[in-house]
Design a protein around this motif. Sequence first.
Motif, PDB file in Angstrom:
ATOM      1  N   GLN A  24     -17.453  46.903  76.744  1.00  0.00           N
ATOM      2  CA  GLN A  24     -17.013  48.005  75.737  1.00  0.00           C
ATOM      3  C   GLN A  24     -15.745  48.713  76.279  1.00  0.00           C
ATOM      4  O   GLN A  24     -14.857  48.981  75.624  1.00  0.00           O
ATOM      5  CB  GLN A  24     -18.144  48.880  75.546  1.00  0.00           C
ATOM      6  N   ILE A  28     -11.871  48.617  74.480  1.00  0.00           N
ATOM      7  CA  ILE A  28     -11.229  49.746  74.479  1.00  0.00           C
ATOM      8  C   ILE A  28      -9.836  49.851  75.155  1.00  0.00           C
ATOM      9  O   ILE A  28      -8.656  50.046  74.744  1.00  0.00           O
ATOM     10  CB  ILE A  28     -11.839  51.057  75.012  1.00  0.00           C
ATOM     11  N   GLU A  29      -9.881  49.215  76.394  1.00  0.00           N
ATOM     12  CA  GLU A  29      -8.484  48.949  77.262  1.00  0.00           C
ATOM     13  C   GLU A  29      -7.596  48.031  76.564  1.00  0.00           C
ATOM     14  O   GLU A  29      -6.276  48.258  76.576  1.00  0.00           O
ATOM     15  CB  GLU A  29      -9.024  48.597  78.709  1.00  0.00           C
ATOM     16  N   GLU A  31      -7.528  47.732  73.248  1.00  0.00           N
ATOM     17  CA  GLU A  31      -6.870  48.232  71.995  1.00  0.00           C
ATOM     18  C   GLU A  31      -6.147  49.375  72.415  1.00  0.00           C
ATOM     19  O   GLU A  31      -5.608  49.998  71.254  1.00  0.00           O
ATOM     20  CB  GLU A  31      -8.200  48.608  71.163  1.00  0.00           C
ATOM     21  N   MET A  32      -6.149  49.807  73.372  1.00  0.00           N
ATOM     22  CA  MET A  32      -5.419  51.348  73.953  1.00  0.00           C
ATOM     23  C   MET A  32      -3.925  51.421  73.426  1.00  0.00           C
ATOM     24  O   MET A  32      -3.489  52.260  73.001  1.00  0.00           O
ATOM     25  CB  MET A  32      -5.445  51.464  75.348  1.00  0.00           C
ATOM     26  N   ILE A  35      -4.016  51.962  69.804  1.00  0.00           N
ATOM     27  CA  ILE A  35      -4.471  53.254  69.554  1.00  0.00           C
ATOM     28  C   ILE A  35      -3.375  54.491  69.997  1.00  0.00           C
ATOM     29  O   ILE A  35      -3.045  55.468  69.133  1.00  0.00           O
ATOM     30  CB  ILE A  35      -5.732  53.822  70.412  1.00  0.00           C
TER      31      ILE A  35
END
Length: 87
Positions: A24, A28-29, A31-32, A35
């Motif tokens: 997870q 997130i990394e 998608e950073m 984002i």
Amino acid sequence: MRYIDAVQAIVTAAWYDREPTTAQLAAIEREMPAITADIEWLDAVITTLDRTPTELDTRRIRRARRRALDARRDLANHSAPDAEVGA
């Protein structure tokens, strides 16, 4: 007076309520950049909510939107092979 004792399962965090897993955190990394680009775009739009946008504001919003779309495109292109492997 009757005391109600806490049940251990309710006091202890459930499996879905714990810290993020390594996978997870990696997602997130990945998608950073998208984002961050979305946040910059939103910031550009928010600054013009209480006033009439100037030409500079319009350019800033347009550039931020383009960066957000590029980041989303790159994320989608990067994620496509991963989706095929799991299929």
